[in-house]
Scaffold this motif. Structure first.
Motif, PDB file in Angstrom:
ATOM      1  N   VAL A  66       0.841  -1.198   0.000  1.00  0.00           N
ATOM      2  CA  VAL A  66       0.000   0.000   0.000  1.00  0.00           C
ATOM      3  C   VAL A  66       0.874   1.246   0.000  1.00  0.00           C
ATOM      4  O   VAL A  66       1.731   1.425   0.861  1.00  0.00           O
ATOM      5  CB  VAL A  66      -0.940   0.018   1.222  1.00  0.00           C
ATOM      6  N   VAL A  67       0.662   2.094  -0.992  1.00  0.00           N
ATOM      7  CA  VAL A  67       1.408   3.346  -1.117  1.00  0.00           C
ATOM      8  C   VAL A  67       0.547   4.486  -0.578  1.00  0.00           C
ATOM      9  O   VAL A  67      -0.482   4.819  -1.168  1.00  0.00           O
ATOM     10  CB  VAL A  67       1.776   3.624  -2.590  1.00  0.00           C
ATOM     11  N   GLY A  68       0.941   5.052   0.541  1.00  0.00           N
ATOM     12  CA  GLY A  68       0.187   6.153   1.128  1.00  0.00           C
ATOM     13  C   GLY A  68       0.477   7.476   0.434  1.00  0.00           C
ATOM     14  O   GLY A  68       1.622   7.909   0.371  1.00  0.00           O
ATOM     15  N   GLU A  69      -0.555   8.115  -0.124  1.00  0.00           N
ATOM     16  CA  GLU A  69      -0.416   9.434  -0.748  1.00  0.00           C
ATOM     17  C   GLU A  69      -1.047  10.449   0.192  1.00  0.00           C
ATOM     18  O   GLU A  69      -2.252  10.702   0.156  1.00  0.00           O
ATOM     19  CB  GLU A  69      -1.069   9.442  -2.132  1.00  0.00           C
ATOM     20  N   PHE A  70      -0.203  11.032   1.023  1.00  0.00           N
ATOM     21  CA  PHE A  70      -0.645  11.905   2.114  1.00  0.00           C
ATOM     22  C   PHE A  70      -0.480  13.370   1.751  1.00  0.00           C
ATOM     23  O   PHE A  70       0.479  13.756   1.077  1.00  0.00           O
ATOM     24  CB  PHE A  70       0.188  11.584   3.371  1.00  0.00           C
ATOM     25  N   SER A  71      -1.446  14.190   2.189  1.00  0.00           N
ATOM     26  CA  SER A  71      -1.294  15.637   2.018  1.00  0.00           C
ATOM     27  C   SER A  71      -1.999  16.353   3.162  1.00  0.00           C
ATOM     28  O   SER A  71      -2.752  15.733   3.928  1.00  0.00           O
ATOM     29  CB  SER A  71      -1.882  16.093   0.673  1.00  0.00           C
ATOM     30  N   ASP A  72      -1.760  17.652   3.273  1.00  0.00           N
ATOM     31  CA  ASP A  72      -2.501  18.423   4.259  1.00  0.00           C
ATOM     32  C   ASP A  72      -3.907  18.668   3.718  1.00  0.00           C
ATOM     33  O   ASP A  72      -4.210  18.440   2.542  1.00  0.00           O
ATOM     34  CB  ASP A  72      -1.787  19.733   4.599  1.00  0.00           C
ATOM     35  N   TRP A  73      -4.806  19.151   4.587  1.00  0.00           N
ATOM     36  CA  TRP A  73      -6.199  19.335   4.199  1.00  0.00           C
ATOM     37  C   TRP A  73      -6.385  20.394   3.101  1.00  0.00           C
ATOM     38  O   TRP A  73      -7.113  20.142   2.128  1.00  0.00           O
ATOM     39  CB  TRP A  73      -7.030  19.683   5.429  1.00  0.00           C
ATOM     40  N   PRO A  74      -5.758  21.580   3.188  1.00  0.00           N
ATOM     41  CA  PRO A  74      -6.039  22.611   2.184  1.00  0.00           C
ATOM     42  C   PRO A  74      -5.762  22.195   0.740  1.00  0.00           C
ATOM     43  O   PRO A  74      -6.433  22.655  -0.179  1.00  0.00           O
ATOM     44  CB  PRO A  74      -5.118  23.766   2.607  1.00  0.00           C
ATOM     45  N   SER A  75      -4.797  21.319   0.526  1.00  0.00           N
ATOM     46  CA  SER A  75      -4.426  20.965  -0.843  1.00  0.00           C
ATOM     47  C   SER A  75      -4.997  19.619  -1.297  1.00  0.00           C
ATOM     48  O   SER A  75      -4.811  19.220  -2.441  1.00  0.00           O
ATOM     49  CB  SER A  75      -2.896  20.929  -0.975  1.00  0.00           C
ATOM     50  N   TYR A  76      -5.715  18.927  -0.414  1.00  0.00           N
ATOM     51  CA  TYR A  76      -6.113  17.552  -0.717  1.00  0.00           C
ATOM     52  C   TYR A  76      -7.026  17.442  -1.934  1.00  0.00           C
ATOM     53  O   TYR A  76      -6.739  16.702  -2.876  1.00  0.00           O
ATOM     54  CB  TYR A  76      -6.793  16.913   0.495  1.00  0.00           C
ATOM     55  N   TYR A  77      -8.130  18.155  -1.918  1.00  0.00           N
ATOM     56  CA  TYR A  77      -9.103  17.984  -2.998  1.00  0.00           C
ATOM     57  C   TYR A  77      -8.608  18.530  -4.326  1.00  0.00           C
ATOM     58  O   TYR A  77      -8.951  18.001  -5.392  1.00  0.00           O
ATOM     59  CB  TYR A  77     -10.441  18.618  -2.616  1.00  0.00           C
ATOM     60  N   GLU A  78      -7.814  19.569  -4.289  1.00  0.00           N
ATOM     61  CA  GLU A  78      -7.254  20.082  -5.536  1.00  0.00           C
ATOM     62  C   GLU A  78      -6.378  19.017  -6.194  1.00  0.00           C
ATOM     63  O   GLU A  78      -6.457  18.777  -7.402  1.00  0.00           O
ATOM     64  CB  GLU A  78      -6.431  21.349  -5.271  1.00  0.00           C
ATOM     65  N   SER A  79      -5.550  18.368  -5.383  1.00  0.00           N
ATOM     66  CA  SER A  79      -4.676  17.313  -5.891  1.00  0.00           C
ATOM     67  C   SER A  79      -5.491  16.113  -6.367  1.00  0.00           C
ATOM     68  O   SER A  79      -5.233  15.544  -7.441  1.00  0.00           O
ATOM     69  CB  SER A  79      -3.699  16.877  -4.798  1.00  0.00           C
ATOM     70  N   LEU A  80      -6.495  15.727  -5.587  1.00  0.00           N
ATOM     71  CA  LEU A  80      -7.303  14.562  -5.948  1.00  0.00           C
ATOM     72  C   LEU A  80      -8.082  14.813  -7.239  1.00  0.00           C
ATOM     73  O   LEU A  80      -8.158  13.943  -8.119  1.00  0.00           O
ATOM     74  CB  LEU A  80      -8.273  14.218  -4.818  1.00  0.00           C
ATOM     75  N   ALA A  81      -8.646  16.007  -7.369  1.00  0.00           N
ATOM     76  CA  ALA A  81      -9.411  16.336  -8.575  1.00  0.00           C
ATOM     77  C   ALA A  81      -8.530  16.257  -9.817  1.00  0.00           C
ATOM     78  O   ALA A  81      -8.965  15.773 -10.876  1.00  0.00           O
ATOM     79  CB  ALA A  81     -10.013  17.732  -8.439  1.00  0.00           C
ATOM     80  N   THR A  82      -7.285  16.714  -9.685  1.00  0.00           N
ATOM     81  CA  THR A  82      -6.348  16.662 -10.810  1.00  0.00           C
ATOM     82  C   THR A  82      -6.057  15.222 -11.204  1.00  0.00           C
ATOM     83  O   THR A  82      -6.040  14.866 -12.391  1.00  0.00           O
ATOM     84  CB  THR A  82      -5.032  17.376 -10.441  1.00  0.00           C
ATOM     85  N   LYS A  83      -5.845  14.359 -10.210  1.00  0.00           N
ATOM     86  CA  LYS A  83      -5.546  12.952 -10.483  1.00  0.00           C
ATOM     87  C   LYS A  83      -6.744  12.247 -11.133  1.00  0.00           C
ATOM     88  O   LYS A  83      -6.586  11.487 -12.087  1.00  0.00           O
ATOM     89  CB  LYS A  83      -5.162  12.235  -9.185  1.00  0.00           C
ATOM     90  N   VAL A  84      -7.933  12.510 -10.611  1.00  0.00           N
ATOM     91  CA  VAL A  84      -9.126  11.865 -11.157  1.00  0.00           C
ATOM     92  C   VAL A  84      -9.357  12.312 -12.601  1.00  0.00           C
ATOM     93  O   VAL A  84      -9.661  11.499 -13.473  1.00  0.00           O
ATOM     94  CB  VAL A  84     -10.358  12.180 -10.280  1.00  0.00           C
TER      95      VAL A  84
END
Length: 423
Positions: A66-84
């Motif tokens: 399992v590869v944990g892709e961790f981030s702080d809260w302010p940047s989480y959804y921006e990063s996730l939206a880009t990946k999706v």
């Protein structure tokens, strides 16, 4: 800071993705192990707990890495939206309830019905992961938005803990002012935030819903009354001014006034009690939020801390489901996570770990039991709900800093919020 393990695994995942050019999470060089990418947000303490859980899962499932892709809260959804959007979604994604309808509507999430064992989960809470009749998400655990209080700080200022069954917003402001005035100048009575949960509770006390038939159900008058509470706190010095509160909020949970023993009151989710108490080194108390004098509804509600979801594009669906099943059903996982992502909704896991809960988690469990009969049902926000926190924060900061009048801000906030919901 990421641990060496997480950093190394992220680097390995990036090289694997570059080599295969696509959305899966390819195997390692030998092809013996499946690489399962897992995204989540939080504090340093949450990252450490999560890595322990990942290690426990890998020990029981030696063919999965399992590869944990961790981030702080302010940047989480921006990063996730880009990946999706790039078809590069992690296999297992942590999603908050405000983003659930949006990601499910995009076709980004896998239907977990029958893929994860839910027999021992609270059915009412489990329903919060359902959109259009499909179980796209499994709640991690439950919590309530509550008031954290530092009793020692309050008493040092010559004051007493309030009766949280009867206190009002005006009494909260007045008590905060007295605590600031009774201190040495380094401690404030309260810190505030613009969490949508806070506004949801405040509006419910006025008989209004945050969401009503796919639109914002809150009136301009309620928004202005809500902002008036912040203005009173600032004007009476019960809290720092807008500029200082902005700096504190940007620094994150562990630098909050409560966590650094520079504040007596702060509104946080109940699952954050343990981390906040650890940061402060002092005992903290959970309280109900204040009420309006004539309110017949306390407005507080039970909510999943977050949800586990699986990508609909995952090349390792079976492994993703196995990992989610472990997180929600395995007592070892429950014993490591405790209440970090809310108290477990699996009755057997909760019973197995109850005696092992540290004092802060015991207090959280007792508090949830004490307010259970007062809580409103979980509401899944409509598409666009994930944008509400940013919209609310921007206009609230403009009002508290004096850059915009409450009348103008209320009108524009509702226009922008309803436009976001309309898509």
């Amino acid at each position: 800071m990421r641990s060496l393990k997480t950093t190394a695994l992220l680097a390995a995942a990036a090289m694997a993705l570059a080599a295969c050019g696509g959305g899966g999470s390819g195997g390692d060089a030998s092809g013996d192990k499946v690489k399962l990418r897992f995204s989540y947000w939080g504090s340093d303490s949450r990252q450490k707990l999560t890595e322990q859980v990942i290690a426990a899962f890998e020990k029981k499932n030696p063919t999965i890495d399992v590869v944990g892709e961790f981030s702080d809260w302010p940047s989480y959804y921006e990063s996730l939206a880009t990946k999706v959007a790039a078809n590069d979604a992690p296999d297992v994604m942590t999603i908050e309830i405000r983003g659930l309808a949006e990601y499910a509507g995009r076709g980004a999430l896998s239907d977990l019905t029958g893929k994860v064992n839910t027999a021992d989960l609270d059915p009412q809470v489990l329903a919060s992961g359902s959109v259009d009749g499909k179980q796209y998400a499994i709640p991690t655990g439950v919590n309530v938005f509550s008031m954290l209080a530092n009793k020692a700080t309050i008493e040092k200022a010559g004051q007493k803990l309030p009766d949280d069954k009867t206190w009002t917003w005006d009494e909260f402001v007045s008590l905060s002012q007295k605590i600031t005035a009774g201190g040495d100048g380094s401690v404030y009575g309260a810190e505030y935030n613009f969490n949508p949960a806070y506004l949801t509770i405040f509006a419910a006390q006025r008989g209004e819903k945050f969401y009503d038939n796919g639109k914002i159900g809150i009136t301009p008058d309620t928004l202005k009354a809500w902002w008036a509470t912040f203005t009173k706190l600032i004007e009476t010095k019960g809290s720092p001014d807008a500029a200082k509160m902005g700096e504190i909020a940007a620094a994150g949970q562990e630098q909050s006034l409560i966590a650094t023993n520079k504040g007596a009151f702060g509104m946080w989710w109940s699952n954050q009690l343990g981390a906040m108490a650890k940061s402060s080194g002092q005992e903290l108390t959970l309280l109900r939020l204040p009420k309006l004098p004539d309110a017949t509804n306390a407005g507080m509600f039970l909510q999943p801390a977050m949800h586990w979801t699986a990508s609909s594009k995952s090349e390792h669906a079976a492994e993703a489901h196995k990992f989610i099943d472990f997180l929600i059903n395995d007592p070892e996982a429950g014993g490591l996570l405790l209440s970090d992502r809310g108290l477990p909704i699996n009755s057997k896991v909760l019973e197995a770990i109850k005696s092992k809960l540290p004092p802060a988690d015991q207090q959280t469990l007792t508090f949830l039991d004490s307010v259970k009969s007062e809580l409103s049902p979980v509401v899944v926000p409509p598409k666009g709900g994930s944008k509400m926190e940013d919209i609310l924060k921007r206009y609230s900061e403009a009002v508290t800093s004096g850059q915009q009048s409450p009348d103008e801000a209320a009108t524009k906030l509702l226009e922008e919020a309803n436009a976001a919901l309309a898509g």
